[in-house]
Design a protein around this motif. Structure first.
Motif, PDB file in Angstrom:
ATOM      1  N   LEU A  19      34.258 -24.971 -95.829  1.00 43.65           N
ATOM      2  CA  LEU A  19      32.952 -25.193 -96.449  1.00 43.65           C
ATOM      3  C   LEU A  19      32.896 -26.505 -97.219  1.00 43.65           C
ATOM      4  O   LEU A  19      31.878 -27.213 -97.208  1.00 43.65           O
ATOM      5  N   LEU A  20      33.981 -26.836 -97.890  1.00 49.11           N
ATOM      6  CA  LEU A  20      33.943 -28.032 -98.735  1.00 49.11           C
ATOM      7  C   LEU A  20      33.922 -29.314 -97.908  1.00 49.11           C
ATOM      8  O   LEU A  20      33.449 -30.351 -98.364  1.00 49.11           O
ATOM      9  N   ASN A  21      34.412 -29.227 -96.649  1.00 52.34           N
ATOM     10  CA  ASN A  21      34.235 -30.367 -95.748  1.00 52.34           C
ATOM     11  C   ASN A  21      32.743 -30.528 -95.442  1.00 52.34           C
ATOM     12  O   ASN A  21      32.223 -31.640 -95.383  1.00 52.34           O
ATOM     13  N   ALA A  22      32.066 -29.396 -95.251  1.00 53.56           N
ATOM     14  CA  ALA A  22      30.626 -29.430 -94.976  1.00 53.56           C
ATOM     15  C   ALA A  22      29.867 -30.013 -96.175  1.00 53.56           C
ATOM     16  O   ALA A  22      28.991 -30.863 -96.024  1.00 53.56           O
ATOM     17  N   ALA A  23      30.225 -29.548 -97.358  1.00 58.21           N
ATOM     18  CA  ALA A  23      29.555 -30.021 -98.577  1.00 58.21           C
ATOM     19  C   ALA A  23      29.771 -31.516 -98.768  1.00 58.21           C
ATOM     20  O   ALA A  23      28.858 -32.245 -99.176  1.00 58.21           O
ATOM     21  N   THR A  24      30.984 -31.969 -98.436  1.00 52.20           N
ATOM     22  CA  THR A  24      31.304 -33.396 -98.562  1.00 52.20           C
ATOM     23  C   THR A  24      30.451 -34.196 -97.599  1.00 52.20           C
ATOM     24  O   THR A  24      29.883 -35.236 -97.954  1.00 52.20           O
ATOM     25  N   LYS A  25      30.352 -33.719 -96.357  1.00 56.43           N
ATOM     26  CA  LYS A  25      29.564 -34.435 -95.347  1.00 56.43           C
ATOM     27  C   LYS A  25      28.100 -34.539 -95.758  1.00 56.43           C
ATOM     28  O   LYS A  25      27.469 -35.569 -95.617  1.00 56.43           O
ATOM     29  N   LEU A  26      27.554 -33.435 -96.301  1.00 54.05           N
ATOM     30  CA  LEU A  26      26.145 -33.427 -96.682  1.00 54.05           C
ATOM     31  C   LEU A  26      25.925 -34.032 -98.064  1.00 54.05           C
ATOM     32  O   LEU A  26      24.786 -34.217 -98.477  1.00 54.05           O
ATOM     33  N   ASP A  27      27.010 -34.278 -98.745  1.00 53.42           N
ATOM     34  CA  ASP A  27      26.954 -34.793-100.120  1.00 53.42           C
ATOM     35  C   ASP A  27      26.078 -33.894-100.999  1.00 53.42           C
ATOM     36  O   ASP A  27      25.162 -34.353-101.707  1.00 53.42           O
ATOM     37  N   LEU A  28      26.371 -32.597-100.921  1.00 51.55           N
ATOM     38  CA  LEU A  28      25.628 -31.608-101.702  1.00 51.55           C
ATOM     39  C   LEU A  28      26.615 -30.696-102.425  1.00 51.55           C
ATOM     40  O   LEU A  28      27.741 -30.525-101.960  1.00 51.55           O
ATOM     41  N   PRO A  29      26.197 -30.103-103.557  1.00 48.86           N
ATOM     42  CA  PRO A  29      27.087 -29.113-104.177  1.00 48.86           C
ATOM     43  C   PRO A  29      27.249 -27.925-103.231  1.00 48.86           C
ATOM     44  O   PRO A  29      26.274 -27.501-102.596  1.00 48.86           O
ATOM     45  N   PRO A  30      28.437 -27.374-103.121  1.00 47.21           N
ATOM     46  CA  PRO A  30      28.663 -26.305-102.149  1.00 47.21           C
ATOM     47  C   PRO A  30      27.756 -25.101-102.356  1.00 47.21           C
ATOM     48  O   PRO A  30      27.430 -24.408-101.394  1.00 47.21           O
ATOM     49  N   GLU A  31      27.330 -24.856-103.574  1.00 46.55           N
ATOM     50  CA  GLU A  31      26.498 -23.675-103.804  1.00 46.55           C
ATOM     51  C   GLU A  31      25.171 -23.796-103.033  1.00 46.55           C
ATOM     52  O   GLU A  31      24.589 -22.793-102.648  1.00 46.55           O
ATOM     53  N   ARG A  32      24.747 -25.001-102.794  1.00 43.16           N
ATOM     54  CA  ARG A  32      23.494 -25.195-102.055  1.00 43.16           C
ATOM     55  C   ARG A  32      23.632 -24.706-100.613  1.00 43.16           C
ATOM     56  O   ARG A  32      22.696 -24.141-100.058  1.00 43.16           O
ATOM     57  N   LEU A  33      24.823 -24.886-100.043  1.00 45.01           N
ATOM     58  CA  LEU A  33      25.040 -24.519 -98.649  1.00 45.01           C
ATOM     59  C   LEU A  33      25.102 -23.010 -98.466  1.00 45.01           C
ATOM     60  O   LEU A  33      24.887 -22.507 -97.370  1.00 45.01           O
ATOM     61  N   VAL A  34      25.416 -22.289 -99.552  1.00 45.63           N
ATOM     62  CA  VAL A  34      25.609 -20.848 -99.420  1.00 45.63           C
ATOM     63  C   VAL A  34      24.578 -20.057-100.210  1.00 45.63           C
ATOM     64  O   VAL A  34      24.730 -18.861-100.437  1.00 45.63           O
ATOM     65  N   ARG A  35      23.538 -20.743-100.622  1.00 40.04           N
ATOM     66  CA  ARG A  35      22.543 -20.105-101.474  1.00 40.04           C
ATOM     67  C   ARG A  35      21.944 -18.867-100.800  1.00 40.04           C
ATOM     68  O   ARG A  35      21.629 -17.884-101.454  1.00 40.04           O
ATOM     69  N   ARG A  36      21.772 -18.908 -99.474  1.00 42.03           N
ATOM     70  CA  ARG A  36      21.145 -17.791 -98.773  1.00 42.03           C
ATOM     71  C   ARG A  36      22.167 -16.818 -98.209  1.00 42.03           C
ATOM     72  O   ARG A  36      21.817 -15.929 -97.449  1.00 42.03           O
ATOM     73  N   CYS A  37      23.427 -17.004 -98.588  1.00 43.89           N
ATOM     74  CA  CYS A  37      24.472 -16.131 -98.063  1.00 43.89           C
ATOM     75  C   CYS A  37      24.851 -15.090 -99.110  1.00 43.89           C
ATOM     76  O   CYS A  37      24.899 -15.378-100.298  1.00 43.89           O
ATOM     77  N   THR A  38      25.143 -13.899 -98.622  1.00 41.93           N
ATOM     78  CA  THR A  38      25.492 -12.789 -99.520  1.00 41.93           C
ATOM     79  C   THR A  38      26.941 -12.895 -99.954  1.00 41.93           C
ATOM     80  O   THR A  38      27.293 -12.597-101.086  1.00 41.93           O
ATOM     81  N   SER A  39      27.799 -13.317 -99.025  1.00 39.71           N
ATOM     82  CA  SER A  39      29.214 -13.486 -99.354  1.00 39.71           C
ATOM     83  C   SER A  39      29.754 -14.695 -98.610  1.00 39.71           C
ATOM     84  O   SER A  39      29.161 -15.131 -97.612  1.00 39.71           O
TER      85      SER A  39
END
Lengths: 477, 373
Positions: B184-204
């Motif tokens: 996930l943190l590779n994804a967050a790095t690529k998007l240059d976003l805080p990781p919580e943004r990527l999982v905001r709609r995820c339950t776990s």
């Protein structure tokens, strides 16, 4: 020192539910993360740590706690709130009690031999271990440990796993490879009681429990009867599990002649045998024999590194090559395939080389503590001295003046009178295992001074309970 | 194939980012960490890691586990706690392909696959079509799983807008969403976003510490307090309860603080390798530099002429001619991933110099294999 309970503004933190000052009364507020709930005052609170501390110290809350049966006196229940100001393994810790007052305590944690912490030499071995990715079977330290344990137990191969629970689960599943396999296990065994029913829930395996005798063994006639009765209907692979030393009966070492007899009976019945040898090395030391002898008739063994041997985590299973091959696959599916596991395997290597000779000291310490209880000749708290064979002992409470939970609470607290009389504040942590039995375990982090302190405390507390009867009697007459 | 010679030079191991070893500073953090018995909930370093990751992903609670496999297993089994549950997941997901079917074998959960698209997503209308109606013939759909970054798709970052839409769709359908966020943190790095943004709609979420972050062991499962409480009980049942594992948690904390900020470097190095493959102009070995979002590169092989196994084997050898021309002796280890693709993964133990050597070797080997055809 990492702050174990960081405050993040006014938001409820789950970690507070485990905090010894909060855990008896604090709850989440269902509707809001900004609030908390006091279950004894039945009141909503703001979710800030300082708010909660203030509430806890308040007179109303203290009264509510007393009414709810939480005792007064200074109670230290867990190590979470301890700020260790001195170096590793110091006897004394400076702590804050729930009233915010600083105390110098002598804390002796006898709840389990799993509380042991890695010493400097062990850590040094861990840091300098050669590592690789064990998921590719390329960690040289893990491989060396596995060969070492296989050799020690005279089995063909071995496998490192993260925990004793996983070790037993992997062994049972690897043996019960085919549908319809069944297990026979003692009713007081760890596998039956403390493994969350893993072999049924996770492994889909049906088991029969068989009554454990006070010495940890069980009836071999009953084993024969179960196997024969079941085989009449359809053929199943049976596995018998034993535990050595046996935890719930007080850390007893299984008699070697019984193990041999079990092996012979199982061989005739074409039944496999697994030994939960979490504390196998304690058994070997107590019986004065090498561990391989104890598991000669076993098809597999699990051996814990993280108990008396003092490593931070880990267990090893040993058995035949094919068995270990299946076990490796099962370890993977359970999620136990660690990567650079050599870091923790190195601790196991060091422990096998350096800790085993020290186990006899742990046994002597357990015996010394049990002896002191025995010599008090108390009717409130007793011990069966003959049963104390290794590092575990069971104290029995009369259930009139004291039960197991109350004894543990009392031993973990310090009253002002006690502090004056003993001139020391000793906190002893033990574990209630039934309503009336309290278990304590000695281990490599418990030294002679700790044993003396425990004895001092036990004597004081036992006399308190013994005097209680006398005082009640005196008032009545 | 030309004859290989014994190798005495550099080995560049790009088989996986799980190969990373703890640095001296990471080991220092590990040995200095305060410890306790985590089965009693008393390891302060584990507690600190769990709080840190929960906060990082803006969820209520977290649970430290030995591996990503266990993290996903606990997640699925905890969500699917009722008999007859079914989980919808991508046909190329790690949970479906590389976890031995654990969710079924151990948890009795039925998997229903939805076709993964090349970008790691799946069609949301197709998802709707797979959700079961109430019928005695059918299991009950209980969970949807998604993976970010997507491994088999080539380490692709799943589009954020799609994750948000997936979340909204599942909310409407009354289904929780679990994200296998091993990387996930590779994804967050690529998007240059805080990781919580990527999982905001995820339950776990599962987040690995032992991959790009460089810790030797460990993963963290994150979700609501109630979910984590149930997952904790299940962790015990599968044997994932470790004792003084604060030493390992400390490595995770170090990785989050010190290695996470450097992940972009790994992504840049992958781009160098992608350009090297592209510049070779080969029709047999191709890759998609734009599609290499993060630290993974997939090299597509024309299987009528050569297999990924052959490529990997050749990259793992040196020949005399090669040493003469390149003036260095370098072995590069990569893995055949699918029938037609070889995968290489860059991580923080790989240096820029090693990547340059790899690029040179790739071009040499591609030319050699092409000329042999």
């Amino acid at each position: 020192m990492i702050n174990a309970f960081p405050t993040h503004g006014d938001r409820f933190r789950s970690a507070w539910l485990k905090h010894p000052v909060f855990k008896d009364w604090l709850s989440r507020c269902k509707d809001s993360d900004d609030k908390a709930y006091c279950t004894v005052c039945n009141k909503e609170l703001c979710a800030g740590k300082s708010e909660l501390m203030r509430h806890q110290k308040g007179k109303k809350h203290q009264k509510s706690m007393e009414k709810s049966g939480f005792g007064t006196g200074t109670v230290f229940r867990s190590r979470c709130d301890i700020n260790i100001k001195s170096s590793d393994h110091s006897d004394l810790s400076t702590v804050l009690d729930e009233h915010g007052i600083s105390h110098v305590l002598h804390i002796v944690d006898l709840r389990s031999d799993t509380v042991t912490q890695p010493c400097r030499e062990m850590k040094s071995a861990m840091v300098s271990a050669a590592l690789g990715d064990d998921a590719f079977t390329e960690d040289p330290t893990v491989k060396t440990l596995e060969v070492k344990v296989a050799t020690l137990l005279e089995k063909e191969a071995a496998l490192f796993v993260p925990s004793g629970t996983m070790a037993n689960l992997v062994c049972v599943m690897a043996h019960c490879w085919h549908r319809g396999s069944e297990v026979i296990v003692g009713d007081k065994s760890h596998i039956n009681i403390s493994a969350k029913g893993g072999m049924a829930q996770i492994g889909g395996i049906h088991h029969h429990t068989i009554k454990n005798k006070p010495d940890g063994t069980f009836s071999l006639d009953e084993v024969q009867s179960i196997v024969r009765n079941n085989n009449d209907n359809w053929s199943s692979q049976f596995l018998v599990c034993v535990e050595n030393t046996h935890n719930m009966v007080g850390g007893k070492a299984l008699p070697i002649h019984w193990m041999d007899e079990l092996g012979s009976v199982c061989s005739q019945l074409d039944v496999l045998v697994h030994c939960d040898g979490a504390r196998l090395m304690n058994a070997a030391v107590a019986l004065g024999t090498n561990p391989a002898r104890l598991v000669q008739s076993c098809d597999s063994v699990s051996l814990c590194l993280n108990k008396g041997l003092g490593t931070p985590m880990g267990s090893v299973i040993a058995g035949g090559k094919d068995f270990i091959s299946r076990a490796t696959k099962i370890r993977k599916i359970l999620g136990g395939g660690l990567h650079q596991a050599g870091f923790v395997a190195a601790a196991g290597m060091w422990a096998l080389d350096h800790q085993v000779p020290k186990l006899s000291a742990d046994h002597a310490h357990a015996r010394a503590i049990a002896q002191c209880v025995h010599e008090e000749h108390s009717s409130a708290i007793t011990v069966d001295l003959k049963s104390v064979q290794t590092n575990i002992a069971l104290l029995h409470c009369d259930n009139i003046r004291v039960d197991a939970k109350k004894l543990c609470q009392r031993l973990a607290s310090v009253t002002d009178t006690e502090s004056d009389e003993l001139e020391e504040q000793v906190v002893v942590m033990m574990m209630p295992v039934t309503d009336t039995s309290v278990r304590f375990m000695t281990h490599c982090d418990v030294r002679k001074d700790d044993v003396k302190a425990v004895i001092k405390k036990l004597r004081y507390v036992i006399q308190e309970y013994d005097n209680m009867m006398y005082l009640e009697y005196k008032v009545a007459t | 194939m030309t004859k290989s010679v014994p190798h005495s030079g550099v080995v560049v191991d790009l088989r996986s980012d799980t190969l990373t070893q703890p640095s001296p500073l990471m080991k220092k953090a590990m040995t200095e960490a305060p410890l306790g018995d985590d089965v009693f909930g008393e390891d302060p370093t584990v507690n600190a890691l769990e709080d840190k990751v929960a906060k990082l992903l803006d969820k209520q609670a977290a649970l430290f586990v030995p591996t990503g496999t266990m993290s996903n297993l606990l997640a699925v089994l905890t969500h699917c706690h009722q008999r007859g549950s079914e989980v919808i997941l991508g046909h190329l997901s790690h949970i479906h392909l590389y976890e031995q079917g654990g969710i079924s074998q151990l948890g009795g959960v039925h998997p229903r696959t939805v076709q993964n698209l090349p970008d790691g997503t799946f069609d949301l209308e197709a998802l709707r079509g797979l959700v079961r109606q109430k019928d005695d013939h059918y299991p009950t759909t209980a969970l949807v799983c998604v993976e970010n970054t997507h491994n088999v798709a080539g380490g692709k970052v799943v589009p954020l807008a799609w994750v948000d839409e997936l979340g909204a769709t599942c909310r409407e359908l009354g289904l929780p969403v679990h994200m296998d966020g091993a990387r996930l943190l590779n994804a967050a790095t690529k998007l240059d976003l805080p990781p919580e943004r990527l999982v905001r709609r995820c339950t776990s979420v599962s987040l690995c510490l032992s991959k790009g972050l460089g810790a030797p062991v460990g993963s963290v499962l994150v979700g609501s307090s109630e979910f984590i409480q149930r997952a904790r009980r299940l962790r015990k049942a599968v044997g994932g309860g470790m004792r003084q594992c604060g030493m390992l948690a400390a490595a995770g904390i170090y990785g989050l603080d010190h290695v996470y900020p450097t992940l972009a470097r790994d992504h840049d190095l992958v781009q160098q390798l992608a350009r090297a493959v592209e510049e070779s102009g080969s029709k047999t070995f191709t890759c998609d530099p734009c599609g290499a979002h993060t630290n993974i590169l997939m090299i597509e092989c024309d299987t009528k002429k050569v297999t990924p196994q052959q490529l990997c084997q050749r990259m793992g050898q040196v020949t005399q001619e090669e040493v003469t021309e390149l003036r260095e002796s370098v072995i590069v280890r990569l893995l055949p991933m699918t029938n037609s693709r070889a995968r290489l993964v860059v991580h923080h133990d790989v240096t820029p110099e090693q990547i340059q050597s790899t690029a040179r070797k790739l071009q040499y080997v591609i030319r050699e294999l092409d000329s042999n055809l």
